[in-house]
Write an enzyme that holds these catalytic residues in place. Structure first.
Site, mmCIF file in Angstrom:
data_model
loop_
_atom_site.group_PDB
_atom_site.id
_atom_site.type_symbol
_atom_site.label_atom_id
_atom_site.label_comp_id
_atom_site.label_asym_id
_atom_site.label_seq_id
_atom_site.Cartn_x
_atom_site.Cartn_y
_atom_site.Cartn_z
ATOM 1 N N ARG A 101 -7.416 -2.274 3.082
ATOM 2 C CA ARG A 101 -7.361 -0.924 2.513
ATOM 3 C C ARG A 101 -8.758 -0.352 2.400
ATOM 4 N NH1 ARG A 101 -3.532 -1.434 -2.680
ATOM 5 N NH2 ARG A 101 -5.102 0.023 -3.423
ATOM 6 N N ARG A 143 0.208 5.076 -15.245
ATOM 7 C CA ARG A 143 -1.136 4.514 -15.273
ATOM 8 C C ARG A 143 -1.958 5.061 -16.435
ATOM 9 N NH1 ARG A 143 -1.384 2.609 -10.294
ATOM 10 N NH2 ARG A 143 -3.231 2.401 -9.077
ATOM 11 N N ARG A 203 -12.171 1.832 -9.503
ATOM 12 C CA ARG A 203 -10.759 1.640 -9.829
ATOM 13 C C ARG A 203 -10.592 0.698 -11.018
ATOM 14 N NH1 ARG A 203 -9.022 -0.682 -4.451
ATOM 15 N NH2 ARG A 203 -7.021 -1.051 -5.434
ATOM 16 N N ARG A 245 -8.123 -9.563 0.723
ATOM 17 C CA ARG A 245 -6.801 -8.933 0.798
ATOM 18 C C ARG A 245 -6.598 -8.182 2.112
ATOM 19 N NH1 ARG A 245 -4.147 -5.316 -3.883
ATOM 20 N NH2 ARG A 245 -5.909 -3.902 -3.654
ATOM 21 N N LYS A 289 0.258 -6.983 -8.736
ATOM 22 C CA LYS A 289 1.499 -6.249 -9.026
ATOM 23 C C LYS A 289 2.440 -6.254 -7.807
ATOM 24 C CE LYS A 289 -0.626 -2.402 -10.194
ATOM 25 N NZ LYS A 289 -2.069 -2.710 -10.197
HETATM 26 P P1 ATP Z 1 -3.308 -2.771 -6.410
HETATM 27 O O1 ATP Z 1 -2.503 -2.246 -5.273
HETATM 28 O O2 ATP Z 1 -4.220 -3.861 -6.056
HETATM 29 O O3 ATP Z 1 -2.482 -3.078 -7.607
HETATM 30 P P2 ATP Z 1 -4.253 -0.307 -7.432
HETATM 31 O O4 ATP Z 1 -3.293 -0.465 -8.556
HETATM 32 O O5 ATP Z 1 -5.595 0.258 -7.759
HETATM 33 O O6 ATP Z 1 -4.409 -1.684 -6.740
HETATM 34 P P3 ATP Z 1 -2.411 1.267 -5.902
HETATM 35 O O7 ATP Z 1 -1.414 1.121 -6.978
HETATM 36 O O8 ATP Z 1 -2.039 0.843 -4.534
HETATM 37 O O9 ATP Z 1 -3.770 0.536 -6.216
HETATM 38 O O10 ATP Z 1 -2.922 2.776 -5.894
HETATM 39 C C1 ATP Z 1 -3.912 3.215 -4.987
HETATM 40 C C2 ATP Z 1 -4.457 4.542 -5.416
HETATM 41 O O11 ATP Z 1 -3.403 5.509 -5.494
HETATM 42 C C3 ATP Z 1 -5.102 4.580 -6.805
HETATM 43 O O12 ATP Z 1 -6.434 4.157 -6.775
HETATM 44 C C4 ATP Z 1 -4.951 6.074 -7.156
HETATM 45 O O13 ATP Z 1 -5.905 6.851 -6.480
HETATM 46 C C5 ATP Z 1 -3.589 6.421 -6.571
HETATM 47 N N1 ATP Z 1 -2.516 6.221 -7.569
HETATM 48 C C6 ATP Z 1 -1.478 5.329 -7.483
HETATM 49 N N2 ATP Z 1 -0.684 5.396 -8.558
HETATM 50 C C7 ATP Z 1 -1.215 6.344 -9.372
HETATM 51 C C8 ATP Z 1 -0.872 6.879 -10.651
HETATM 52 N N3 ATP Z 1 0.193 6.432 -11.333
HETATM 53 N N4 ATP Z 1 -1.666 7.839 -11.171
HETATM 54 C C9 ATP Z 1 -2.724 8.306 -10.517
HETATM 55 N N5 ATP Z 1 -3.111 7.855 -9.315
HETATM 56 C C10 ATP Z 1 -2.374 6.890 -8.740
HETATM 57 MG MG MG Z 2 -0.460 -2.331 -5.438
#
Ligand code: ATP
Ligand code: MG
Length: 224
Positions: free
Chosen positions: A168, A97, A179, A136, A18
């Site tokens: 991370r 999410r 996750r 990563r 993403k």
């Molecule tokens: P990536 O960055 O690889 O896409 P990801 O989608 O799991 O991985 P991030 O989007 O960076 O990771 O989010 C990291 C953490 O932040 C999640 O694991 C969660 O704990 C929290 N988080 C981020 N966005 C949300 C959301 N919309 N709702 C709830 N928790 C969130």
């Molecule tokens: Mg991300």
């Protein structure tokens, strides 16, 4: 390239790319700006703010933050940036999410006539993703590198600032599995919500280089 206002949500498993697709889209489409909730929360943690101290507890375990907390955070951010209007274009990476978050976002945007008009699921096989995550490395700005596919020019240094990259803490195999499981559990109802709204689409591929041109094409077709 000038397009109609686009309000895009990117869905995809952790590690699906993403962040990578977002930064490529921002380069290709000047009118677009983005919010990444993961980056937002990591910034708050770095600043040692109150939001950051709440967030760190969840993130370290790979758990999602409460829906209401996230909805308020994003709504505030949208308001501050003046994006709650029908002429704004934006991309959301990492929010909503859950279907519950989507409903909350929808009612906020609806009352400002600024509904999400495209949701794209980045569909990458889980086996590919698991392979990727150990490679990563990230910069504090949110820039993402992959040691194999997209290495920094100088090993372990950010291309733009020269500052050190780090892994991370939630990218360890154990937390990552939590996750990934949570993503697939939430995906079905979330997807259903946006299918009903008629804005859902999906792009599949093993690499970001395969996905990006498809994604850009999809956007151009819908918003020209
Ligand atoms: P990536 O960055 O690889 O896409 P990801 O989608 O799991 O991985 P991030 O989007 O960076 O990771 O989010 C990291 C953490 O932040 C999640 O694991 C969660 O704990 C929290 N988080 C981020 N966005 C949300 C959301 N919309 N709702 C709830 N928790 C969130
Ligand atoms: Mg991300």
């Amino acid at each position: 390239m000038s397009l109609k206002p686009l309000r895009i949500v990117l869905l995809g498993a952790p590690g699906a790319g993403k962040g990578t697709q977002t930064s490529r889209l921002l380069k290709a489409i000047p009118q677009l700006s983005s919010i990444s909730t993961g980056d937002l929360l990591r910034n708050e943690i770095a600043k040692k703010s109150e939001i950051g101290s709440v967030a760190s507890k969840y993130i370290a375990d790979g758990k999602l933050l409460p829906d209401l907390f996230m909805a308020q955070l994003v709504t505030n951010e949208l308001r501050q940036r003046n994006w709650l209007n029908r002429d704004a274009s934006f991309l959301l990476d990492g929010f909503p999410r859950t279907a519950n978050q989507a409903e909350k976002l929808d009612s906020e945007l609806e009352s400002n006539q600024a509904n999400v008009n495209l949701v794209v699921e980045l569909d990458v096989p889980p086996s590919v993703i698991l392979d990727r995550i150990s490679n990563r490395w990230v910069h504090s700005s949110g820039r993402v590198y992959n040691l194999q596919y997209n290495p920094p020019k100088v090993p372990f240094k950010d291309d733009v600032t020269g500052e050190p990259l780090f892994q991370r803490p939630d990218d360890n195999p154990e937390t990552f599995k939590v996750r990934l499981d949570s993503y697939f559990k939430e995906l079905a109802p979330l997807k259903q919500f946006y299918i009903k709204k008629g804005v859902y689409d999906k792009v599949s591929g093993d690499t970001s280089d395969i996905i990006f041109p498809k994604l850009l094409e999809l956007i151009k077709k819908r918003f020209s």
